[in-house]
Design a protein around this motif. Structure first.
Motif, PDB file in Angstrom:
ATOM      1  N   THR A 225       0.835  -1.193   0.000  1.00 58.41           N
ATOM      2  CA  THR A 225       0.000   0.000   0.000  1.00 58.41           C
ATOM      3  C   THR A 225       0.875   1.249   0.000  1.00 58.41           C
ATOM      4  N   VAL A 226       0.535   2.188  -0.861  1.00 55.79           N
ATOM      5  CA  VAL A 226       1.249   3.455  -0.948  1.00 55.79           C
ATOM      6  C   VAL A 226       0.226   4.579  -0.830  1.00 55.79           C
ATOM      7  N   HIS A 227       0.518   5.551   0.010  1.00 60.89           N
ATOM      8  CA  HIS A 227      -0.365   6.719   0.135  1.00 60.89           C
ATOM      9  C   HIS A 227      -0.550   7.361  -1.232  1.00 60.89           C
ATOM     10  N   TRP A 228      -1.775   7.789  -1.523  1.00 65.70           N
ATOM     11  CA  TRP A 228      -2.070   8.307  -2.868  1.00 65.70           C
ATOM     12  C   TRP A 228      -1.130   9.436  -3.280  1.00 65.70           C
ATOM     13  N   ASP A 229      -0.639  10.218  -2.309  1.00 62.77           N
ATOM     14  CA  ASP A 229       0.208  11.354  -2.654  1.00 62.77           C
ATOM     15  C   ASP A 229       1.616  10.926  -3.040  1.00 62.77           C
ATOM     16  N   ASN A 230       1.965   9.664  -2.791  1.00 66.87           N
ATOM     17  CA  ASN A 230       3.305   9.173  -3.108  1.00 66.87           C
ATOM     18  C   ASN A 230       3.311   8.090  -4.179  1.00 66.87           C
ATOM     19  N   LEU A 231       2.154   7.810  -4.760  1.00 66.94           N
ATOM     20  CA  LEU A 231       2.037   6.661  -5.654  1.00 66.94           C
ATOM     21  C   LEU A 231       2.932   6.775  -6.882  1.00 66.94           C
ATOM     22  N   GLU A 232       2.881   7.907  -7.581  1.00 72.21           N
ATOM     23  CA  GLU A 232       3.647   8.033  -8.830  1.00 72.21           C
ATOM     24  C   GLU A 232       5.149   7.957  -8.587  1.00 72.21           C
ATOM     25  N   GLY A 233       5.605   8.603  -7.521  1.00 66.96           N
ATOM     26  CA  GLY A 233       7.026   8.543  -7.217  1.00 66.96           C
ATOM     27  C   GLY A 233       7.469   7.141  -6.833  1.00 66.96           C
ATOM     28  N   PHE A 234       6.641   6.446  -6.054  1.00 65.07           N
ATOM     29  CA  PHE A 234       6.963   5.085  -5.630  1.00 65.07           C
ATOM     30  C   PHE A 234       7.039   4.164  -6.837  1.00 65.07           C
ATOM     31  N   GLN A 235       6.071   4.246  -7.733  1.00 64.67           N
ATOM     32  CA  GLN A 235       6.058   3.379  -8.913  1.00 64.67           C
ATOM     33  C   GLN A 235       7.275   3.611  -9.792  1.00 64.67           C
ATOM     34  N   GLU A 236       7.721   4.847  -9.865  1.00 61.29           N
ATOM     35  CA  GLU A 236       8.892   5.169 -10.672  1.00 61.29           C
ATOM     36  C   GLU A 236      10.158   4.569 -10.056  1.00 61.29           C
ATOM     37  N   ARG A 237      10.277   4.632  -8.740  1.00 65.10           N
ATOM     38  CA  ARG A 237      11.490   4.187  -8.059  1.00 65.10           C
ATOM     39  C   ARG A 237      11.535   2.672  -7.827  1.00 65.10           C
ATOM     40  N   TYR A 238      10.358   2.037  -7.669  1.00 64.57           N
ATOM     41  CA  TYR A 238      10.338   0.626  -7.285  1.00 64.57           C
ATOM     42  C   TYR A 238       9.401  -0.176  -8.194  1.00 64.57           C
ATOM     43  N   PRO A 239       9.787  -0.381  -9.430  1.00 61.99           N
ATOM     44  CA  PRO A 239       8.912  -1.080 -10.380  1.00 61.99           C
ATOM     45  C   PRO A 239       8.694  -2.556 -10.048  1.00 61.99           C
ATOM     46  N   ASP A 240       9.533  -3.139  -9.180  1.00 65.72           N
ATOM     47  CA  ASP A 240       9.384  -4.556  -8.834  1.00 65.72           C
ATOM     48  C   ASP A 240       8.368  -4.783  -7.713  1.00 65.72           C
ATOM     49  N   VAL A 241       7.821  -3.701  -7.186  1.00 64.50           N
ATOM     50  CA  VAL A 241       6.825  -3.806  -6.121  1.00 64.50           C
ATOM     51  C   VAL A 241       5.451  -3.488  -6.699  1.00 64.50           C
ATOM     52  N   GLU A 242       4.458  -4.280  -6.326  1.00 64.49           N
ATOM     53  CA  GLU A 242       3.090  -4.051  -6.788  1.00 64.49           C
ATOM     54  C   GLU A 242       2.442  -2.977  -5.911  1.00 64.49           C
ATOM     55  N   ALA A 243       2.579  -1.719  -6.310  1.00 61.92           N
ATOM     56  CA  ALA A 243       2.028  -0.610  -5.532  1.00 61.92           C
ATOM     57  C   ALA A 243       0.515  -0.541  -5.701  1.00 61.92           C
ATOM     58  N   VAL A 244      -0.199  -0.475  -4.578  1.00 59.22           N
ATOM     59  CA  VAL A 244      -1.660  -0.415  -4.609  1.00 59.22           C
ATOM     60  C   VAL A 244      -2.137   0.748  -3.753  1.00 59.22           C
ATOM     61  N   THR A 245      -3.355   1.219  -4.049  1.00 58.20           N
ATOM     62  CA  THR A 245      -3.909   2.348  -3.303  1.00 58.20           C
ATOM     63  C   THR A 245      -5.053   1.925  -2.387  1.00 58.20           C
ATOM     64  N   GLN A 246      -5.054   0.662  -1.994  1.00 55.57           N
ATOM     65  CA  GLN A 246      -6.040   0.242  -1.010  1.00 55.57           C
ATOM     66  C   GLN A 246      -5.565   0.670   0.370  1.00 55.57           C
TER      67      GLN A 246
END
Length: 335
Positions: free
Chosen positions: A132-153
């Motif tokens: 889970t990634v806070h909505w305000d950090n989602l785009e940055g997280f996805q860019e930095r950590y593509p091997d992690v399945e980032a979700v907004t639940q």
């Protein structure tokens, strides 16, 4: 009286990083205390650790005394990283990352509150896991950590990992975790003492401003907003957006003024600046690449527009700290 034959307490390490959320830590520890109190025995015990054993400054300015530094206190069955602002700097701390990897190798379950998930991701402890990634950090997280399945639940839990978006979702996650460690009856009692009429399920989505756009009453505006969000890197012309939703540009502009409170071009720019702001603060992408990803064909135009909106140049806005410029998300009209 406490049960003298009970299992030893489940020992939890809370690793708090500078500018962490005091609220997040409190909502993690208080349910553990209430569970112990209700059970009349120490089911859980916890230690608060900092990088150097010294007190840690929270994002609200309070200083938290800690129990020790990494590696100074015993072993743990669960390790939870608590972070909020300025996490990018700590994601490069090899001493911290190595200690977390060592705890995981020793069999500890790993957890994260708010941007603590970025620390676990940097240690490669979330590779192949949903996080889970806070909505305000989602785009940055996805860019930095593509091997992690980032979700907004709200939160995730499973296979020795748990993550939450922070704030009130911390309480939801901890109640679920207490239920798994003990029983649902105790977790329900703890929830009652926190005046929680309903415990939210992990799969429930966060109420991010972007997803909240669906609350705009006009269906055509909803569709147009969705198109704009998906094309920030290559913005369409206003008449092209209108054509995609089956209206003339003039008709759609009227709907935008009524339901959103600004023109289509103004809203489009808001989406693009929001994306640029997140990428600048949360990643190490070059400014030129951020400009292109946000739909600005000219670096000069991007810099001028960014400075006008945030009061600083893009190159001066590379840290997500409490003193950095803030992007305000407007509440959409519902009429």
């Amino acid at each position: 009286m406490p049960n003298q034959t009970a299992d030893p307490p489940h020992h939890i390490a809370f690793v708090v990083l500078p500018e962490f959320s005091n609220m997040g830590l409190a909502l993690a520890i208080e349910p553990l205390f209430v569970a112990n109190w209700l059970a009349q025995r120490q089911i859980f015990r916890w230690s608060i650790l900092s990088l150097d054993g010294l007190s840690v400054r929270a994002s609200n300015g309070m200083h938290l005394p800690v129990d020790g530094a990494l590696g100074e206190i015993g072993t743990y069955r669960t390790v939870i990283v608590v972070a909020s602002f300025n996490v990018k700097a700590h994601a490069e701390d090899q001493r911290l990352l190595n200690w977390l990897r060592r705890m995981a190798r020793f069999g500890a379950d790993m957890g994260a509150i708010e941007t603590g998930s970025e620390i676990l991701a940097a240690a490669h402890l979330l590779d192949g896991h949903p996080a889970t990634v806070h909505w305000d950090n989602l785009e940055g997280f996805q860019e930095r950590y593509p091997d992690v399945e980032a979700v907004t639940q709200l939160y995730t839990m499973g296979r020795g990992r748990m993550t939450c978006a922070g704030a009130t979702t911390t309480l939801d996650m901890m109640l679920r975790w207490i239920a798994e460690q003990t029983d649902t009856g105790l977790a329900d009692e703890v929830a009652q003492h926190f005046l929680m009429a309903r415990q939210r399920p992990p799969h429930q989505e966060q109420n991010a401003p972007d997803t909240a756009l669906g609350s705009v009453a006009n269906q055509k505006v909803q569709q147009a907003l969705g198109i704009m969000q998906k094309t920030t890197d290559e913005p369409l012309l206003c008449h092209e957006v209108a054509a995609r939703v089956g209206l003339s540009e003039r008709q759609l502009q009227r709907h935008f003024q009524r339901h959103v409170g600004m023109s289509m071009a103004q809203q489009y720019l808001q989406f693009r600046l929001a994306k640029a702001h997140k990428l600048l603060q949360q990643t190490d992408l070059p400014v030129t690449e951020v400009a292109i990803s946000s739909g600005f064909g000219s670096l000069e135009n991007f810099s001028r527009t960014y400075r006008r909106h945030f009061g600083c140049s893009p190159s001066a806005d590379r840290q997500q700290s409490t003193t950095a410029p803030v992007f305000r998300h407007r509440t959409m009209g519902r009429g």
